[in-house]
Write an enzyme that holds these catalytic residues in place. Structure first.
Site, PDB file in Angstrom:
ATOM      1  N   ARG A   1       0.844  -1.191   0.000  1.00 20.10           N
ATOM      2  CA  ARG A   1       0.000   0.000   0.000  1.00 20.10           C
ATOM      3  C   ARG A   1       0.882   1.245   0.000  1.00 20.10           C
ATOM      4  NH1 ARG A   1      -3.447  -2.548  -1.738  1.00 20.10           N
ATOM      5  NH2 ARG A   1      -5.515  -3.009  -0.956  1.00 20.10           N
TER       6      ARG A   1
ATOM      7  N   GLU B   1      -4.189   7.286  -5.763  1.00 18.62           N
ATOM      8  CA  GLU B   1      -4.348   6.467  -6.981  1.00 18.62           C
ATOM      9  C   GLU B   1      -5.674   6.784  -7.671  1.00 18.62           C
ATOM     10  OE1 GLU B   1      -3.845   2.293  -6.158  1.00 18.62           O
ATOM     11  OE2 GLU B   1      -1.922   2.601  -5.184  1.00 18.62           O
TER      12      GLU B   1
ATOM     13  N   HIS C   1      -0.584   0.016  -9.907  1.00 18.30           N
ATOM     14  CA  HIS C   1      -1.323  -0.978  -9.102  1.00 18.30           C
ATOM     15  C   HIS C   1      -1.740  -2.176  -9.963  1.00 18.30           C
ATOM     16  CE1 HIS C   1      -3.746  -1.279  -5.125  1.00 18.30           C
ATOM     17  NE2 HIS C   1      -3.459  -2.486  -5.591  1.00 18.30           N
TER      18      HIS C   1
HETATM   19  N1  LIG Z   1      -0.168  -4.536  -5.453  1.00 26.44           N
HETATM   20  C1  LIG Z   1      -1.260  -5.236  -5.469  1.00 26.44           C
HETATM   21  O1  LIG Z   1      -1.928  -5.344  -6.498  1.00 26.44           O
HETATM   22  C2  LIG Z   1      -1.696  -5.975  -4.243  1.00 26.44           C
HETATM   23  C3  LIG Z   1      -2.423  -7.171  -4.411  1.00 26.44           C
HETATM   24  C4  LIG Z   1      -2.757  -7.909  -3.293  1.00 26.44           C
HETATM   25  C5  LIG Z   1      -2.449  -7.426  -2.027  1.00 26.44           C
HETATM   26  N2  LIG Z   1      -1.798  -6.250  -1.882  1.00 26.44           N
HETATM   27  C6  LIG Z   1      -1.441  -5.749  -0.550  1.00 26.44           C
HETATM   28  O2  LIG Z   1      -0.368  -6.559  -0.062  1.00 26.44           O
HETATM   29  C7  LIG Z   1      -0.423  -6.597   1.363  1.00 26.44           C
HETATM   30  C8  LIG Z   1      -0.199  -8.004   1.874  1.00 26.44           C
HETATM   31  O3  LIG Z   1      -1.154  -8.903   1.333  1.00 26.44           O
HETATM   32  P1  LIG Z   1      -1.201 -10.421   1.814  1.00 26.44           P
HETATM   33  O4  LIG Z   1      -2.152 -11.113   0.926  1.00 26.44           O
HETATM   34  O5  LIG Z   1       0.162 -10.959   1.965  1.00 26.44           O
HETATM   35  O6  LIG Z   1      -1.856 -10.212   3.247  1.00 26.44           O
HETATM   36  P2  LIG Z   1      -1.678 -11.098   4.546  1.00 26.44           P
HETATM   37  O7  LIG Z   1      -2.761 -10.669   5.468  1.00 26.44           O
HETATM   38  O8  LIG Z   1      -1.572 -12.547   4.193  1.00 26.44           O
HETATM   39  O9  LIG Z   1      -0.246 -10.642   5.111  1.00 26.44           O
HETATM   40  C9  LIG Z   1      -0.020  -9.416   5.722  1.00 26.44           C
HETATM   41  C10 LIG Z   1       1.002  -9.662   6.829  1.00 26.44           C
HETATM   42  O10 LIG Z   1       1.361  -8.391   7.403  1.00 26.44           O
HETATM   43  C11 LIG Z   1       1.536  -8.611   8.780  1.00 26.44           C
HETATM   44  N3  LIG Z   1       1.489  -7.360   9.548  1.00 26.44           N
HETATM   45  C12 LIG Z   1       0.388  -6.671   9.970  1.00 26.44           C
HETATM   46  N4  LIG Z   1       0.778  -5.609  10.711  1.00 26.44           N
HETATM   47  C13 LIG Z   1       2.137  -5.625  10.726  1.00 26.44           C
HETATM   48  C14 LIG Z   1       3.115  -4.790  11.326  1.00 26.44           C
HETATM   49  N5  LIG Z   1       2.750  -3.721  12.072  1.00 26.44           N
HETATM   50  N6  LIG Z   1       4.403  -5.103  11.158  1.00 26.44           N
HETATM   51  C15 LIG Z   1       4.773  -6.190  10.436  1.00 26.44           C
HETATM   52  N7  LIG Z   1       3.884  -7.019   9.845  1.00 26.44           N
HETATM   53  C16 LIG Z   1       2.582  -6.733   9.989  1.00 26.44           C
HETATM   54  C17 LIG Z   1       0.421  -9.558   9.153  1.00 26.44           C
HETATM   55  O11 LIG Z   1       0.657 -10.200  10.399  1.00 26.44           O
HETATM   56  C18 LIG Z   1       0.446 -10.521   7.972  1.00 26.44           C
HETATM   57  O12 LIG Z   1       1.281 -11.635   8.207  1.00 26.44           O
HETATM   58  C19 LIG Z   1      -1.760  -5.961   1.740  1.00 26.44           C
HETATM   59  O13 LIG Z   1      -1.508  -4.627   2.095  1.00 26.44           O
HETATM   60  C20 LIG Z   1      -2.539  -5.950   0.480  1.00 26.44           C
HETATM   61  O14 LIG Z   1      -3.448  -4.914   0.469  1.00 26.44           O
HETATM   62  C21 LIG Z   1      -1.404  -5.520  -2.975  1.00 26.44           C
END
Ligand SMILES: NC(=O)c1ccc[n+]([C@@H]2O[C@H](COP(=O)([O-])OP(=O)(O)OC[C@H]3O[C@@H](n4cnc5c(N)ncnc54)[C@H](O)[C@@H]3O)[C@@H](O)[C@H]2O)c1
Length: 326
Positions: A235, A264, A283
């Site tokens: 993000r 965005e 994105h």
């Molecule tokens: N670029 C894109 O198109 C795209 C696509 C999918 C997801 N995303 C983003 O990617 C990110 C991760 O997605 P995911 O599917 O792996 O999610 P997920 O929920 O599986 O993993 C996120 C991880 O972040 C950890 N986390 C939360 N707070 C934290 C902190 N303060 N410090 C360290 N770690 C922390 C959580 O414990 C979790 O393990 C999300 O922000 C999602 O919105 C972006």
């Protein structure tokens, strides 16, 4: 007739079986080109029974206007940071999402950005297109240390691929996946500061929360290794854009590969669009034909299940599912 607001563009633009599945609901589907601002959502809210949404801004004010007609929300994707989840729960609106369908695709994009920065790929391709044969010298990534923030679904896929590239992997997460880390020889950092001090490459994969907002800013940048390369496929708001631009300009940060921005689409004068050694993609981390179909099918199944009064495949909050509508 049931009315659904469908605002995600990749869902609309990419062919696949999700279109037939959605049509099978018999509902009227109204199309908008998201991500929609709060102002646009406020204009639309009130006339729909369900949202099938992307990263549209769904605040308490939007939900106030959308209810009582709005009964369910199916989020296309995993990040629900633009939705007031607490307000959804209070108003009894179940919110479903799509974990486990786009992690491989986003991990691949992470390496696309990383390798592009290390090999000056965009700059070099642009020179060639202009007829200029200018050969720049890059760096290899093998042997470097990658620090992963957030060892969730995407972070783990990045870790596995990093190992294949010969990188040393350290990570920080508030929930530590013990078995995965042990099985794949991933070192646990005690906190962000330790991770920042050790990482040659920093890859951000945590959710956006009040705790993680501006994780990279003027206060934390001094803790980073000189010449660090940062990749952000999570993000935009995890990084303070103005401070990142200053870090790139000073050379403290050698490169920033961002698939996401704090605005965005960005304004034409967004500070990162012309920053040195910065690659921004719009994105598209999860936007592959393979991933979009998986995600669209899951979001549609979630929606249809809830319209039938049944549980979705994955629900963010604990609001009860309303009585069947179809
Ligand atoms: N670029 C894109 O198109 C795209 C696509 C999918 C997801 N995303 C983003 O990617 C990110 C991760 O997605 P995911 O599917 O792996 O999610 P997920 O929920 O599986 O993993 C996120 C991880 O972040 C950890 N986390 C939360 N707070 C934290 C902190 N303060 N410090 C360290 N770690 C922390 C959580 O414990 C979790 O393990 C999300 O922000 C999602 O919105 C972006």
């Amino acid at each position: 007739m049931i009315r659904i607001l469908l605002s995600t563009t990749s869902y609309q633009d990419i062919p696949g079986p999700h279109h037939d599945l959605l049509a099978s609901s018999g509902a009227e589907v109204v199309l908008e080109r998201g991500p929609l601002s709060e102002a646009r959502m406020l204009e639309l809210a009130g006339d729909f029974d369900a949202f099938l949404c992307g990263d549209d801004v769904i605040t308490r004010a939007v939900l106030d206007k959308a209810t009582p007609r709005l009964k369910i929300i199916s989020k296309y994707g995993i990040g629900v940071d633009k939705i007031d989840v607490e307000a959804c729960t209070e108003m009894g609106i179940p919110l479903s999402f799509c974990p486990g369908v786009n992690h491989t695709t986003v991990a691949e994009h992470t390496f696309a950005l990383m390798l592009a920065l290390f090999r000056h790929l965009v700059e070099e391709a642009n020179y060639c297109a202009e007829g200029v044969w200018k050969r720049m010298t890059g760096h290899e990534i093998m042997g470097k240390t990658i620090g992963i923030v957030g060892l969730g679904r995407i972070g783990r896929e990045v870790a596995l691929r990093a190992k294949a590239f010969g990188l040393k992997v350290i990570a920080y997460d508030v929930y530590w996946p013990v078995e995965f880390a042990e099985a794949n020889d991933i070192e646990r950092a005690s906190g962000l500061t330790q991770l920042f001090r050790q990482a040659d490459i920093l890859s951000l994969h945590s959710n956006l929360t009040e705790e993680t907002r501006d994780m990279i800013d003027a206060r934390s940048i001094p803790n980073l290794k000189d010449g660090v390369v940062i990749i952000n496929c999570a993000r935009g708001e995890l990084v303070n854009s103005v401070d990142m631009a200053a870090g790139l300009a000073s050379g403290k940060i050698a490169g920033y590969g961002a698939d996401v921005l704090d605005e965005e689409p960005p304004a034409a004068d967004h500070v990162l669009l012309k920053a040195p050694n910065c690659i921004v993609t719009p994105h598209i981390g999860s936007r592959t034909y393979e991933s979009v179909v998986r995600q669209a099918m899951m979001a549609t199944e979630n929606l249809i299940n809830m319209l039938k009064g049944e549980k979705p495949l994955a629900q963010v909050n604990e609001a009860p599912i309303p009585a069947a509508m179809i």
